[in-house]
Design a protein around this motif. Structure first.
Motif, PDB file in Angstrom:
ATOM      1  N   ALA B 119       0.822  -1.219   0.000  1.00 23.69           N
ATOM      2  CA  ALA B 119       0.000   0.000   0.000  1.00 23.69           C
ATOM      3  C   ALA B 119       0.847   1.255   0.000  1.00 23.69           C
ATOM      4  O   ALA B 119       0.794   2.051   0.938  1.00 23.69           O
ATOM      5  N   GLU B 139       1.629  -4.476  -3.549  1.00 26.16           N
ATOM      6  CA  GLU B 139       0.398  -5.082  -3.008  1.00 26.16           C
ATOM      7  C   GLU B 139      -0.442  -3.943  -2.440  1.00 26.16           C
ATOM      8  O   GLU B 139      -0.113  -3.394  -1.385  1.00 26.16           O
ATOM      9  N   ARG B 141      -3.419  -3.867  -1.108  1.00 25.41           N
ATOM     10  CA  ARG B 141      -4.223  -4.092   0.092  1.00 25.41           C
ATOM     11  C   ARG B 141      -3.319  -3.977   1.320  1.00 25.41           C
ATOM     12  O   ARG B 141      -2.280  -4.657   1.402  1.00 25.41           O
ATOM     13  N   HIS B 146      -1.253  -9.771   3.732  1.00 25.22           N
ATOM     14  CA  HIS B 146      -1.492  -9.632   2.300  1.00 25.22           C
ATOM     15  C   HIS B 146      -0.171  -9.576   1.553  1.00 25.22           C
ATOM     16  O   HIS B 146       0.034 -10.258   0.554  1.00 25.22           O
ATOM     17  N   ARG B 260      -3.276  -4.412  10.082  1.00 22.66           N
ATOM     18  CA  ARG B 260      -4.689  -4.711  10.328  1.00 22.66           C
ATOM     19  C   ARG B 260      -5.017  -4.301  11.761  1.00 22.66           C
ATOM     20  O   ARG B 260      -4.123  -3.950  12.545  1.00 22.66           O
ATOM     21  N   ASP B 385     -10.782  -7.446   3.031  1.00 22.98           N
ATOM     22  CA  ASP B 385     -10.139  -6.697   1.957  1.00 22.98           C
ATOM     23  C   ASP B 385     -10.393  -5.215   2.163  1.00 22.98           C
ATOM     24  O   ASP B 385     -11.349  -4.648   1.659  1.00 22.98           O
ATOM     25  N   ARG B 386      -9.555  -4.632   2.917  1.00 26.59           N
ATOM     26  CA  ARG B 386      -9.808  -3.252   3.269  1.00 26.59           C
ATOM     27  C   ARG B 386      -8.722  -2.395   2.629  1.00 26.59           C
ATOM     28  O   ARG B 386      -7.546  -2.613   2.860  1.00 26.59           O
ATOM     29  N   ASP B 387      -9.160  -1.451   1.861  1.00 30.87           N
ATOM     30  CA  ASP B 387      -8.152  -0.577   1.275  1.00 30.87           C
ATOM     31  C   ASP B 387      -7.734   0.484   2.268  1.00 30.87           C
ATOM     32  O   ASP B 387      -8.400   0.750   3.241  1.00 30.87           O
TER      33      ASP B 387
END
Lengths: 831, 388
Positions: B119, B139, B141, B146, B260, B385-387
């Motif tokens: 990210a 990547e 995400r 991830h 996360r 799946d959190r942007d």
């Protein structure tokens, strides 16, 4: 290792033994959760570690570095040992042995045991005897005899009874007992037999490792009741240690006894051990009995065997109860049969320190807590023990015992050392030996000695008796004697000391070789004179020959007498070891020297004490070697008493000071050199004695009374502690008396070359590769240790002369250098 | 006291370069390619020869034994050319450059180094990676798990090794990791994590509390040995897996990990699952990675808190899955709280160990939100799946 095919249950540990000197291979785990690895280095156990084993086989690539990191320290220790130990460890034992396996209806495990015995190192002087304590099954007999082993049947039940049958039927000097549920390693018998090279060793035990640790019960047994006794060889000396602690050395699954000793004490008491209500304790009692006789017992970890622990919970509890009953019964036997007051103390301490503490731990869960049921089983056993013991006694009384104690114990030296008696041919020319015997107030003994000399295979040319103050009509009694060899007499009117008497005797003598004997010795065998002559003739140059003075029978099993006996046996062993001797090894009780040499060094100096060392030193300084003559043995009685021994110590102290004054260059070999290593408290005592020498004797009086009490009680450890104190006080009283002031004493010490180490002091080079070494300089201060010609370490000499033997030197080097430094030095220089 | 200088010293090499400095030296001692231990060397002006003698003295037994005790035959290890090294990073180009420098010096070298840019907010990371010539994968995400999944899926080799952007692998790292795969059953190898610098008080506190080291004794683990305690194997800064096992277990759990809400724990979880199918974990101390510990005290406390949250989240995951592992996790959770957060905390107070107290307190605070964080992640559509 026996082959294993079955797979292990979940959670099992798989016990293995890994020899690190060989390449480490992948180890099949049988699917066990963990490996219980005992690592060896050339047969020496280094220790045990439990490793989680998730793969089968356990990869060598992980095992090797793990074991190397874990056991690097002990391994380095052993490598240093190997470099410093003179004789190879694998040398074959000097005594023969019989392996006795007592079995009772357990054919499956017996087969495994017999297979391992078939694989014992070939060439070991060992035979195997199976004692069938069951119904005498012919199938068992066939299995045994097929392997070339002997089989006997002992119909009356009891493991002790079976072991006694084995003792009777055995042919070897040593009887090695293996249980029928063990598997012995090929070097097992050899390692145990080698322990008996020390003549005082009466028993030896081996290290017993678990063969299987599948069940929780087996692991519990191994942890709390296992046979492991560590990885270090341990020696218990019966004269110095309380025999009731014998159980700490090992158990009956793997042990060995000197056969004649065990027969003399009446074998194992049949009251004890399995097959009887007492269910155990016989093995411990055997060790106890050996120690009680003042002999030594050795735990030898190199004698490896595996034991199959019981699998089930009920069996485990039964075993623990049996052990408890057995331990108590052993102590009852020691108390009631041997009247050993220390057994009472041990009973109390066992109950409190072992049974009660385990119960407490199990209840609180603190410390190394055993399962509660097992702690209870201990207590149950303790409560059952008295009834069991008396029930067993009734059984044995009814049926009678197989063995009974013989009067007296066999002498603690191998029979081989007693020369065989040869018939005198009469035609042989008498060797030119004059025997010189100084005597005082021992008429009957001297007469006996003269008669014995006359009966030698080759009697001496003449005997000169020097009577040092005739107080009991010795001279008249000798004149009345009618002997084959001529006897001359010298009589001093007043007491002038043994040294003066010896000099006068030599003045009368006409022989080429003078043999000095004390008046209380008696020759063993008939080769005394010829043995001395042979030693002289075998050397190219003139030598002085020291023969062994073996101690006689011990009149009572008292710590004092046993300690004196053991000291003598060790001393004789050192003389016969074959290494060069120091002047401190010269004793005048059995010693011969060429007449010319004796005259050349000026004879004995007429000192009250230490005239022997003094002569020995002058001999060595003029390049005359001292050699031992193991075949020319005499026996002397142990009839010392505490008062006399302490008086001797006082005089020795005085003698040592005079010696140090006359020959300061060797003062560092005398016991008084220990003054430099004393702590402040001990030095304070010595200073006190210098300030007031009469204080010493005042202290010695009450000390002696206390020692007498401890001696009668048989409290061996405490007795020897106190005896050491008393000896020290007596010795320094003598030194103080002779020196007068501490300043004079220190002045005498300071003249030794060892006083200031920075000054270049003489040292003796000792190369590990060439032994034995000869003709050392008696005034040397250090031993310089060489490996392949290059110096590795310098070891200061201790009092009492140099460490002549490689083994002794090894001990000193290891004491002087920490193992890692030694190992580093050796590795560095040897590379 | 001035901060120690961290060095590697090979005792087998008589000419091993040892810096002459006034600062104390903290050395990892090696014997060829085997690590022996860690020692603080006094700041002396004696030459290396004398210092080497002094160091060798206590270690001589182990060295003698390592030389004397040899395995019979070498097992078939994977070759370094069959290893892909995956580094995951997120907006830390300076820190990453240090890592890549170490990876460039690897000898033997791996087949490939993949840098996963997680990210990214700018192109600085891409520039750094390009400078070193390694493969750069983005990547988008957010989340370390991830990124790690992207990393190993793009690898074409049978073995994948992971390290972090704040880690500095030793030149022989890949070779030693390969030697960790002693049998076919080994699915996961971890190695020693040592400190890369001990300059700031925070770093010294972290290392003083035990750091990330697991000792110098090789070990093998089965699922039963580890239970749910993945931390017994090691940490994400120094780990390698067979690609087969990662495929089999579906890689890292994207609900866990830094970036996360659960803030960590993906590595601990993957250790447990990599062994669950009968695989074996191997701890290989010779595979050394040096790690740049948090330099500031707040950062350190955050790290301790994240550890607590991550582990609590892992345990919550197992509990929510149920089964035998759930029961073990249940017991572990209560043991963890009782023993560590109560007993050890009180012990730290009693023994006056403020550093230890801070560590446990921060961890305990973090652990309180772990279960909720995991549930929140699990509630997200398609496994979180959190942007950014």
């Amino acid at each position: 290792m026996p082959a294993r095919v079955a797979t292990a249950p979940p959670g099992a540990w798989h016990p293995v033994v890994v020899e690190l000197a060989d390449p480490v291979t992948d180890i099949p785990t049988r699917g066990a959760a963990a490996l219980h690895v005992t690592a060896l280095w050339r047969g020496h156990p280094l220790g045990t570690v439990v490793l989680a084993a998730p793969v089968d086989p356990f990869p060598a690539a992980v095992l090797a570095p793990t074991l190397a990191r874990r056991f690097g320290g002990p391994l380095a220790d052993h490598r240093a040992d190997e470099l410093l130990t003179p004789q190879p460890i694998a040398a074959s034992p000097s005594l023969s042995g019989t392996v006795v396996v007592c079995t009772r209806d357990r054919s499956a495990s017996l087969l495994r045991c017999l297979d391992s015995l078939s694989a014992l190192a070939p060439g070991d002087p060992v035979d195997v005897l199976v004692v069938d304590n069951g119904d005498g099954d012919p199938a068992t007999r066939r299995v045994v005899e097929e392997r070339g082993f002997r089989w006997v049947h002992e119909p009356l039940p009891g493991l002790a009874r079976a072991r006694n049958r084995g003792l009777l039927e055995a042919r070897g000097d040593v009887v090695l007992f293996a249980d029928d549920d063990v598997y012995v390693f090929p070097t097992w018998a050899r390692s145990l037999l080698r322990c008996f090279d020390d003549p005082l060793v009466g028993a030896a035990t081996g290290l017993v490792l678990p063969a299987v640790l599948d069940t929780v019960e087996q692991r519990t047994f191994e942890e709390h009741f296992g046979f492991g006794r560590g990885r270090h060889r341990r020696v218990m000396d019966g004269a110095l240690h309380a025999p009731t602690g014998a159980g700490s050395l090992g158990a009956g699954a793997s042990m060995a006894f000197r056969r004649d000793l065990m027969l003399a004490v009446g074998g194992f008491p049949e009251v004890l051990d399995s097959g009887m209500p007492t269910r155990g304790g016989g093995d411990t009692y055997g060790l106890y009995r050996v120690l009680r006789a003042g002999h030594r017992a050795v735990f030898e970890p190199r004698a490896l065997s595996l034991h199959w622990h019981r699998e089930g919970a009920d069996e485990l509890i039964r075993t623990v109860t049996s052990y408890s009953i057995g331990t108590y019964s052993f102590l009852f036997q020691a108390l009631l049969h041997d009247h050993d007051p220390l057994a009472l103390r041990e009973l109390a301490s066992w109950s409190v320190r072992w049974v009660a503490r385990r119960l407490l731990r199990a209840a609180t869960g603190r410390g190394n807590a055993p399962p509660t049921r097992l702690a209870w089983a201990d207590l149950v056993g303790a409560l059952q023990a008295p009834a069991a013991f008396f029930a067993a006694e009734r059984i044995v009384r009814r049926r009678g015992a197989l063995l009974s104690p013989a009067g007296g114990l066999p002498p603690p030296w191998p029979a081989a050392e007693r020369p065989s008696v040869q018939v005198s041919s009469g035609s042989e020319r008498r060797p030119p030996v004059s025997v010189v015997i100084p005597t005082r107030n021992r008429r009957d003994r001297v007469v006996e000695l003269l008669r014995a000399l006359d009966h030698q295979a080759t009697p001496p040319a003449e005997v000169v008796v020097a009577v040092d103050g005739d107080v009991d009509g010795t001279a008249a009694a000798i004149r009345r004697l009618e002997l084959g060899c001529p006897v001359r007499l010298v009589v001093h009117q007043e007491n002038r000391g043994a040294a003066a008497a010896r000099n006068s005797g030599v003045g009368m003598a006409t022989g080429e070789v003078i043999l000095f004997l004390d008046d209380d010795v008696s020759p063993i065998g008939a080769d005394l004179v010829s043995g001395h002559m042979a030693a002289h003739r075998s050397q190219g140059s003139p030598v002085a020959v020291v023969g062994p003075c073996l101690p006689g029978d011990v009149p009572a099993e008292r710590p004092f007498l046993l300690g004196v006996r053991n000291w003598w046996v060790d001393h004789v062993g050192r003389l016969s070891a074959g290494g060069p001797l120091a002047f401190t090894d010269l004793g005048t009780g059995n010693f011969s020297i060429g007449r010319e040499t004796f005259d050349a060094v000026g004879g004995f100096r007429e000192l009250p004490r230490r005239e022997d060392w003094e002569l020995g030193y002058r001999l060595q300084r003029s390049g005359i070697e001292l050699v031992g003559a193991p075949a020319a043995a005499v026996e002397h009685p142990i009839d010392v008493d505490l008062r006399g021994l302490l008086r001797d110590r006082i005089e020795e102290g005085a003698g040592d000071f005079r010696f140090a004054q006359d020959h300061p260059e060797v003062a560092h070999h005398l016991p008084l050199w220990r003054w430099l290593d004393m702590d402040v408290r001990q030095q304070g005592m010595v200073t006190g004695l210098f300030l007031a020498p009469h204080l010493g004797e005042r202290v010695l009086g009450p000390l002696r009374v206390r020692l007498g009490g401890l001696d009668r009680l048989g409290a061996r450890t405490r007795f020897h502690q106190r005896l050491g104190q008393a000896f020290s006080v007596a010795y320094w009283t003598g030194v103080a008396r002779a020196a007068g002031t501490e300043a004079r004493f220190i002045e005498a010490l300071s003249r030794s070359p060892a006083w200031v180490r920075s000054r270049p002091a003489p040292s003796v080079p000792f190369t590990l590769d060439d032994r034995p070494w000869r003709a050392p300089d008696p005034a040397a201060v250090d031993v310089e240790l060489l490996v392949r010609g290059r110096p590795v370490a310098t070891v200061p000499s201790n009092w009492g002369g140099f460490p002549w033997s490689g083994a002794e030197l090894g001990r000193r080097v290891r004491a002087a250098l920490p193992p890692e430094r030694l190992s580093a030095a050796l590795a560095e220089r040897c590379a | 006291m001035s901060a120690p200088l961290l060095v590697d010293v090979d005792l087998r090499d008589p000419d091993c370069p040892v810096p002459r400095t006034e600062r104390p030296l903290r050395a990892l001692l090696w014997w060829g390619d085997r690590v022996l231990g860690e020692r603080i060397l006094p700041a002396t002006d004696t030459g290396w020869a004398e210092m080497r003698q002094e160091l060798l003295l206590p270690l001589e037994p182990i060295i003698t034994a390592l030389d004397a005790v040899r395995p019979d035959g070498e097992p078939a290890y994977p070759l370094p050319g069959q290893v892909t090294v995956v580094v995951c990073t997120r907006d830390r180009p300076v820190m990453l450059a240090g890592c890549l420098e170490a990876l460039r010096d690897l000898d033997p070298a791996p087949a490939e180094v993949v840098v996963v840019d997680n990210a990214p907010t700018d192109a600085r990371t891409a520039e750094v990676v390009e400078r070193f010539g390694f493969r750069h994968v983005v990547e988008p995400r957010a989340g370390l798990s991830h990124a790690r999944n992207t990393g190993w899926s793009s690898a074409g080799t049978p073995v994948v090794a992971f390290t972090d952007d704040d880690a500095r692998p030793h030149p022989r790292w890949v070779g030693a990791l390969c030697r960790g795969f002693v049998t076919e059953a080994v699915t996961c190898v971890t190695g020693l994590v040592a400190a890369a610098e001990l300059v700031t008080p925070a770093q010294q506190v972290f290392e003083g509390n035990g750091g990330m080291g697991k000792g110098f004794q090789p070990q093998l683990f089965s699922a039963g040995d580890v239970g749910v305690q993945g931390f017994r194997l090691g940490a994400g800064a120094n780990m390698a897996f067979t690609r087969a096992v990662l495929e089999e277990i579906g890689g890292f759990d994207v609900r866990l990990g830094a970036g996360r809400r659960t803030r960590g724990g993906d590595d601990l979880d993957v250790f447990v699952r990599a062994l669950a199918g009968g695989g074996v974990g191997a701890y290989q101390p010779d595979a050394v990675v040096r790690h740049v510990h948090r330099r500031d005290l707040p950062g350190l406390l955050r790290q301790y808190r994240d550890n607590g949250t991550g582990y609590a989240a892992v345990l919550q995951k197992y509990r929510s899955e149920g089964g035998p592992r759930g029961a073990v996790a249940e017991r572990e959770l209560s043991r963890w709280h009782r023993q560590r957060h109560v007993r050890s905390l009180l012990g730290a107070v009693r023994r006056r160990e403020p550093a230890r107290f801070l560590e446990i307190a921060a961890e305990a605070l973090g652990s309180r939100s772990g279960a909720a964080a995991f549930e929140a992640e699990a509630a997200l559509p398609s496994g979180g799946d959190r942007d950014r």
